[in-house]
Design an enzyme around this catalytic site. Structure first.
Site, PDB file in Angstrom:
ATOM      1  N   GLU A   1       0.858  -1.185   0.000  1.00  0.00           N
ATOM      2  CA  GLU A   1       0.000   0.000   0.000  1.00  0.00           C
ATOM      3  C   GLU A   1       0.892   1.231   0.000  1.00  0.00           C
ATOM      4  OE1 GLU A   1      -3.087   0.196   3.027  1.00  0.00           O
ATOM      5  OE2 GLU A   1      -2.731   2.353   3.285  1.00  0.00           O
TER       6      GLU A   1
ATOM      7  N   GLU B   1      -1.633  11.539   3.694  1.00  0.00           N
ATOM      8  CA  GLU B   1      -2.641  11.375   4.735  1.00  0.00           C
ATOM      9  C   GLU B   1      -2.466  12.512   5.734  1.00  0.00           C
ATOM     10  OE1 GLU B   1      -3.882   7.048   5.841  1.00  0.00           O
ATOM     11  OE2 GLU B   1      -1.697   7.075   5.696  1.00  0.00           O
TER      12      GLU B   1
END
Length: 398
Positions: free
Chosen positions: A277, A282
């Site tokens: 991933e 974020e």
């Protein structure tokens, strides 16, 4: 004869003073009730909400009651005009009156707002229902935001632009994106993070304005959850291996708010986290100046992580920023506004013989989560709606 006269006087006296006449048994006072009201706000200037007050029965006497407004989410002076101890009078035989409240209308999208209208000081009546909840429903489609901030170059030496989405239409390009709705159940409830939102494809949660895509997180009951938002995937539509990726966006802010731009493998046959991933950007809203770039990998069931943060002087929500990735064979670099802040080489991740999964095709994900293990739940200071505003996504390759 005297006895007969006396009897007549007694009867007359009873008739004159009997219990059936005079004010000894007055009619009961009517009860007064005010009704709740929910109406669209309107799109400009002012509008009028007519709140209804009723009597339980007609009366021969006038009935008076006072009414006042009390702020809830709606604020007097901003959303409506306050009223304090204004009297309303029912004339004889009237049983219904309306009282006007002036609403300040605009064309800006916002959450539902409410206030109360409270009755007091009744005359010739008694209050049965003395408080009305008045809801100002949003009927607008626009939000206000500044477009200032960093803008990336449109070209780079040694690279060619191979794909972009400028989000300048009126809906998502279904050749690029699909919605992923729900809460992840039954397979990955809470999307594996105990998130609190239900993702939808409704215009309330994702809309377009002036060449920008806006994901809106709302506080509302939906699908058994207390919040809604949206999530887009390019899986099966757009996938890439290597290149430079530029993503320009303006982030939301607040405890429990979690915007992300990330990638998963097109072929995840080995399962997460073994297949990898890539988190390009974020942010958790209670750390409004910090962006995080992360790789997830490892044999599982939990992930091994390579993660670096970048903290700037101002809130990321204040302006647009460009979150970038330079992705090469056996190397990934993260950038904020054109400056590299983290580099991961395959040799850095070879812990205990772990295979490096990032030399493969990956697809994009854009989402705005609410709550979860990392950001925690929203608190009383978290304002809704929250907006995650996306300008463009560009992919360049050598």
């Amino acid at each position: 004869m005297k006895h007969i006269v006396l009897a007549s006087l007694v009867v007359a006296g009873l008739t004159a003073c009997g219990k059936g006449g005079g004010d000894d048994n007055p009619a009961p006072k009517p009860t007064i009730s005010i009704q709740d009201l929910s109406m669209p706000e309107g799109n400009g200037g002012t509008s009028t909400f007519n709140v209804v007050i009723k009597l339980s029965a007609a009366t021969t006497q006038p009935v008076t009651v006072n009414y006042s407004t009390v702020d809830l989410a709606a604020k007097a002076g901003e959303d409506y005009t306050a009223v304090s101890n204004q009297a309303v009078t029912f004339a004889a035989n009237e049983i219904e009156k309306t009282v006007p409240i002036t609403i300040v209308a605009d064309d800006l999208r916002e959450g539902e707002e409410d206030f109360k209208v409270v009755l007091s000081s009744p005359v010739n009546g008694t209050i049965l229902k003395g408080t009305a909840l008045v809801i100002i429903r949003n009927d607008d489609t626009r939000i206000t935001f500044s477009t200032v901030g960093y803008t990336a170059p449109e070209s780079y030496a040694g690279y060619n632009l191979v794909w972009k989405d400028d989000f300048d239409g009126t809906s998502i390009n279904t050749g690029n994106w699909a919605f992923q709705n729900g809460d992840g159940c039954p397979n990955v409830c809470g999307w594996g993070n105990n998130e609190l939102e239900w993702y939808t494809d409704r215009p309330a949660n994702l809309f377009f304005q002036d060449g920008y895509m806006v994901i809106s997180a709302l506080k509302e009951s939906y699908g058994g959850k207390s919040y809604t938002s949206s999530k887009l995937l390019s899986q099966g539509k757009k996938k890439f291996k290597y290149g430079r990726i530029d993503f320009r966006a303006k982030l939301p802010i607040g405890k429990g708010i979690w915007p992300a731009f990330w990638m998963l493998p097109e072929n995840a046959g080995s399962g997460w986290p073994r297949s990898g991933e890539i988190d390009i950007m974020e942010n958790v809203g209670h750390e409004p100046r910090t962006t995080v770039g992360t790789l997830h990998f490892g044999p599982g069931p939990g992930s091994t992580q390579f993660s670096k943060t970048n903290t700037i002087a101002a809130n990321l929500a204040d302006e647009f920023h460009v979150y970038s990735l330079i992705w090469k064979e056996n190397q990934i670099q993260w950038l904020l506004d054109g400056l590299i802040y983290s580099t991961a080489n395959s040799s850095d991740l070879a812990l205990g013989g772990t295979e490096y999964p990032f030399n493969a095709d990956f697809f994009f994900i854009i989402n705005l989560a609410v709550g979860g293990n990392w950001p925690g739940s929203p608190n009383d200071q978290t304002v809704f709606p929250q907006y995650y505003i996306v300008d463009y996504l560009r992919v360049y390759q050598e």
